[in-house]
Design an enzyme around this catalytic site. Sequence first.
Site, PDB file in Angstrom:
ATOM      1  N   VAL A 225       4.248 -82.160 -10.181  1.00  0.00           N
ATOM      2  CA  VAL A 225       3.936 -83.799  -9.273  1.00  0.00           C
ATOM      3  C   VAL A 225       4.635 -84.872 -10.387  1.00  0.00           C
ATOM      4  O   VAL A 225       5.500 -86.298 -10.051  1.00  0.00           O
ATOM      5  CB  VAL A 225       2.978 -84.237  -8.636  1.00  0.00           C
ATOM      6  CG1 VAL A 225       2.332 -86.231  -8.918  1.00  0.00           C
ATOM      7  CG2 VAL A 225       2.416 -83.400  -7.546  1.00  0.00           C
ATOM      8  N   GLU A 226       4.846 -84.621 -11.483  1.00  0.00           N
ATOM      9  CA  GLU A 226       4.793 -85.302 -12.770  1.00  0.00           C
ATOM     10  C   GLU A 226       6.190 -85.738 -13.088  1.00  0.00           C
ATOM     11  O   GLU A 226       7.331 -86.957 -13.011  1.00  0.00           O
ATOM     12  CB  GLU A 226       3.747 -85.505 -13.869  1.00  0.00           C
ATOM     13  CG  GLU A 226       4.818 -86.358 -15.250  1.00  0.00           C
ATOM     14  CD  GLU A 226       3.510 -87.207 -15.506  1.00  0.00           C
ATOM     15  OE1 GLU A 226       3.967 -87.903 -16.386  1.00  0.00           O
ATOM     16  OE2 GLU A 226       2.272 -87.442 -15.417  1.00  0.00           O
ATOM     17  N   SER A 227       6.491 -83.974 -12.680  1.00  0.00           N
ATOM     18  CA  SER A 227       8.443 -84.638 -12.570  1.00  0.00           C
ATOM     19  C   SER A 227       9.438 -85.190 -11.789  1.00  0.00           C
ATOM     20  O   SER A 227      10.135 -85.691 -12.604  1.00  0.00           O
ATOM     21  CB  SER A 227       8.449 -83.094 -12.780  1.00  0.00           C
ATOM     22  OG  SER A 227       8.655 -82.503 -13.942  1.00  0.00           O
TER      23      SER A 227
ATOM     24  N   SER B 212       8.478 -88.970 -12.054  1.00  0.00           N
ATOM     25  CA  SER B 212       9.295 -89.671 -13.417  1.00  0.00           C
ATOM     26  C   SER B 212      10.971 -89.396 -13.419  1.00  0.00           C
ATOM     27  O   SER B 212      11.571 -90.549 -13.732  1.00  0.00           O
ATOM     28  CB  SER B 212       9.137 -88.383 -14.544  1.00  0.00           C
ATOM     29  OG  SER B 212       7.560 -89.186 -14.757  1.00  0.00           O
TER      30      SER B 212
END
Length: 142
Positions: free
Chosen positions: A60-62, A65
């Site tokens: 999710v973060e990758s 971002s």
Amino acid sequence: MSDTADIADMKSLLGTGFDATIGLEYTDVTPDRVRAQWTVKPTLHQPAGIQHGGVYCSVVESLASIGGTVWLGERGHVVGVNNNTDFLRATREGTLTAEANPIHRGRTSQLWEVRITDEQGRLVSKGQVRLANITDTSAIGN
């Protein structure tokens, strides 16, 4: 990074570092959508033999971002300031697909939603990441 050459340059940097460790492969990267997939394997399991929730959080973060970075382009960099990920269905094996889409993109921050599905199209995890748009990039990490 709104033109095709810049997106191609960004794609050449993807799938390295932690993304490489979990086997994350990006399949679509644009300012408006990012897609990637990976295969669930025992090295990504938690002790009960299912996909570790931290992998979902990391994906999710990758994706958020990368999407935020491509959209912001030459104006600066993004940093995650909040990641909220829900785990909805246990997964032991198979290929999972994640898709990130922007909810809000403003002057100082962005909000992206990421949905992760299994091979049958079932939602297994869903998250959202708030990104700060940093235009003074020399301040990052100080």
